[in-house]
Design an enzyme around this catalytic site. Structure first.
Site, PDB file in Angstrom:
ATOM      1  N   ASP A   1      -8.148  18.226 -14.246  1.00  0.00           N
ATOM      2  CA  ASP A   1      -8.501  16.872 -14.693  1.00  0.00           C
ATOM      3  C   ASP A   1      -8.194  16.818 -16.190  1.00  0.00           C
ATOM      4  O   ASP A   1      -8.898  17.401 -17.005  1.00  0.00           O
ATOM      5  CB  ASP A   1      -9.982  16.617 -14.404  1.00  0.00           C
ATOM      6  CG  ASP A   1     -10.427  15.204 -14.809  1.00  0.00           C
ATOM      7  OD1 ASP A   1      -9.781  14.610 -15.696  1.00  0.00           O
ATOM      8  OD2 ASP A   1     -11.426  14.716 -14.255  1.00  0.00           O
TER       9      ASP A   1
ATOM     10  N   ARG B   1       0.842  -1.208   0.000  1.00  0.00           N
ATOM     11  CA  ARG B   1       0.000   0.000   0.000  1.00  0.00           C
ATOM     12  C   ARG B   1       0.876   1.255   0.000  1.00  0.00           C
ATOM     13  O   ARG B   1       0.448   2.327  -0.399  1.00  0.00           O
ATOM     14  CB  ARG B   1      -0.982   0.007   1.189  1.00  0.00           C
ATOM     15  CG  ARG B   1      -1.840   1.274   1.243  1.00  0.00           C
ATOM     16  CD  ARG B   1      -3.173   1.107   1.992  1.00  0.00           C
ATOM     17  NE  ARG B   1      -3.078   0.308   3.186  1.00  0.00           N
ATOM     18  CZ  ARG B   1      -2.497   0.694   4.325  1.00  0.00           C
ATOM     19  NH1 ARG B   1      -1.978   1.893   4.429  1.00  0.00           N
ATOM     20  NH2 ARG B   1      -2.446  -0.123   5.355  1.00  0.00           N
TER      21      ARG B   1
ATOM     22  N   LYS C   1      -9.301   5.712 -19.071  1.00  0.00           N
ATOM     23  CA  LYS C   1      -9.708   6.186 -20.385  1.00  0.00           C
ATOM     24  C   LYS C   1      -8.544   6.062 -21.375  1.00  0.00           C
ATOM     25  O   LYS C   1      -8.096   4.972 -21.638  1.00  0.00           O
ATOM     26  CB  LYS C   1     -10.247   7.610 -20.259  1.00  0.00           C
ATOM     27  CG  LYS C   1     -11.182   7.818 -19.046  1.00  0.00           C
ATOM     28  CD  LYS C   1     -12.478   7.018 -19.125  1.00  0.00           C
ATOM     29  CE  LYS C   1     -13.249   6.968 -17.820  1.00  0.00           C
ATOM     30  NZ  LYS C   1     -13.577   8.253 -17.203  1.00  0.00           N
TER      31      LYS C   1
HETATM   32  C1  LIG Z   1     -14.002   8.705 -15.918  1.00  0.00           C
HETATM   33  C2  LIG Z   1     -13.647  10.052 -15.454  1.00  0.00           C
HETATM   34  C3  LIG Z   1     -13.322  10.288 -14.105  1.00  0.00           C
HETATM   35  C4  LIG Z   1     -13.396   9.206 -13.043  1.00  0.00           C
HETATM   36  O1  LIG Z   1     -12.466   8.202 -13.256  1.00  0.00           O
HETATM   37  P1  LIG Z   1     -12.649   6.662 -12.793  1.00  0.00           P
HETATM   38  O2  LIG Z   1     -11.416   6.018 -13.302  1.00  0.00           O
HETATM   39  O3  LIG Z   1     -13.895   6.150 -13.411  1.00  0.00           O
HETATM   40  O4  LIG Z   1     -12.745   6.682 -11.295  1.00  0.00           O
HETATM   41  C5  LIG Z   1     -12.946  11.568 -13.757  1.00  0.00           C
HETATM   42  N1  LIG Z   1     -12.905  12.575 -14.653  1.00  0.00           N
HETATM   43  C6  LIG Z   1     -13.224  12.385 -15.934  1.00  0.00           C
HETATM   44  C7  LIG Z   1     -13.155  13.537 -16.881  1.00  0.00           C
HETATM   45  C8  LIG Z   1     -13.600  11.126 -16.380  1.00  0.00           C
HETATM   46  O5  LIG Z   1     -13.928  10.951 -17.669  1.00  0.00           O
END
Ligand SMILES: *Cc1c(COP(=O)(O)O)cnc(C)c1O
Length: 395
Positions: free
Chosen positions: A184, A59, A209
């Site tokens: 993000d 961890r 993604k």
């Molecule tokens: C999918 C997504 C998230 C969250 O990510 P997870 O891997 O599903 O927890 C956050 N921000 C954006 C823009 C996303 O497309």
């Protein structure tokens, strides 16, 4: 290696790993272990005291994960990377580390649905408030910052309406006021947009993604300074515990190797599909950054290398028409998530953004007829033909 920087396309393959350290293994081994043995009681004591570098427990640190963290740090041009079990684990670890009770977070007007949910929970539990801002000008950003603002949190391009925010402009104001800016960067991936180079402080990713890229892993990443990410590593990551497993880290290391060539194809395909969509009579409005009529086109030119693979569009019709369109698609998959080889399509109002209150959805431009498309790696002509035949079927 990180000293004299390699080019991006080389870094995605080589950064953070040297086969000489691992018996010549070309690819990083998967260290599928929970714990690490100490040679002596004294060594265990030194490791726990932080006086001796080394592994203690997975961890806290794992060699496969460390390779990934060094690679993403190099790709975002940051000092340190941290890997998490999901994008939301990365986002929550960063936001919780940057706030205490009664603070304020200033956010872009569009947010990933679960990020929005997290902010609501932080408000209910700890009175950490937030505002959504268009951040369309210096004046707007200055006016939205409060004395208790301790973090600015931005998505750009904004999911799902592809609005853009000028990161250089916002981060210059934030710097004056000593407020960290978190971006993000999921929609752009590290290949198309470089928030840290534009003055922002922390980048977070849903690595689920484009970074993973194959729809087979849920994971998250954060990149920033040693100082801040050391703090996250030793507090919100270690003690809340949203870590990544070694196999998932290995999948991301593998996915990253093809990120630039995949992104080039995603971008090229999306550009073609965008051109077709904008001329279709049953499509009202198409949201895509590389569009001269896009209100944020000048920000796109300045801030992104290419427009990415995401397109949103409104069907000229009702919610029922939008759903009918989705039901008539043949090979395009009706699914949330994005950035995979497969073209994916979804209906934000009833899916990813269903948790967002109607009033906020309206502010974000999420209408009943809005469709979000993640253009995959197939032949773009096939993607377009599938969309066109499904559009033809709505009355
Ligand atoms: C999918 C997504 C998230 C969250 O990510 P997870 O891997 O599903 O927890 C956050 N921000 C954006 C823009 C996303 O497309």
């Amino acid at each position: 290696m990180a000293k004299d920087r390699m080019r991006f396309e080389t870094s995605v393959i080589h950064e953070g790993y040297d086969s000489k350290d691992m018996l010549g293994s070309l690819t990083p081994p998967i260290f599928q272990t929970s714990t690490y043995t100490f040679d002596s009681a004294e060594q265990g004591e030194r490791r726990f005291a932080g006086e001796e570098d080394g592994y203690v427990y997975s961890r806290l640190k794992n060699p496969t994960v460390v390779a990934l963290e060094e690679r993403i740090a190099a790709l975002e041009n940051g000092e340190r990377g941290l890997a998490f079990g999901s994008g939301m684990a990365a986002i929550s670890a960063v936001l919780v580390a940057l706030t205490k009770a009664n603070d304020h977070i200033l956010c872009s007007v569009g947010l990933y649905g679960c990020t929005f949910g997290l902010l609501q929970m932080m408000e209910e539990k700890y009175n950490i408030t937030h505002d959504l801002s268009e951040m369309e000008s210096e004046e707007a950003v200055r006016a939205a910052i409060k004395p208790e603002t301790t973090c600015i949190y931005i998505e750009t391009p904004i999911n799902p309406t592809m609005k853009l925010i000028d990161l250089e402009m916002v981060s210059a104001i934030a710097k004056e006021k000593n407020i960290p800016v978190v971006v993000d960067n999921t929609f752009s991936s590290p290949y198309l947009q470089h928030p840290l180079e534009l003055g922002c402080d922390v980048v977070v990713h849903s690595a689920t993604k484009y970074i993973g890229g194959h729809g087979d892993v849920v994971a998250g990443l954060a990149v920033g300074t040693h100082e801040f990410l050391d703090e996250v590593a030793s507090t919100t990551q270690k003690d809340i515990g949203g870590i990544i497993g070694p196999f998932d880290a290995w999948l991301l290391l593998r996915g990253l190797k093809t990120l630039p060539i995949r992104m080039d194809r995603h971008c090229d395909n999306a550009q073609h599909v965008f051109e077709k969509l904008r001329h279709h009579p049953l499509v009202k409005h198409v949201y895509f950054p590389n569009d001269e009529d896009h209100p944020d086109y000048s920000i796109f030119k300045k801030q992104m290398d290419q427009a990415g693979g995401m397109i949103s569009f409104e069907i000229a019709g009702t919610k029922k028409d939008a759903q009918q369109f989705l039901n008539h698609l043949k090979f395009i998959k009706l699914a949330v998530s994005l950035g995979d080889a497969e073209t994916l399509i979804q209906h934000p109002v009833s899916m990813t953004h269903a948790v967002v209150p109607e009033e906020d959805r309206a502010k974000m431009g999420i209408t009943d007829e809005l469709i979000r498309l993640s253009v995959g790696l197939e032949a773009w002509e096939d993607v377009w033909e599938d969309i066109a035949q499904a559009l033809d079927k709505i009355s």
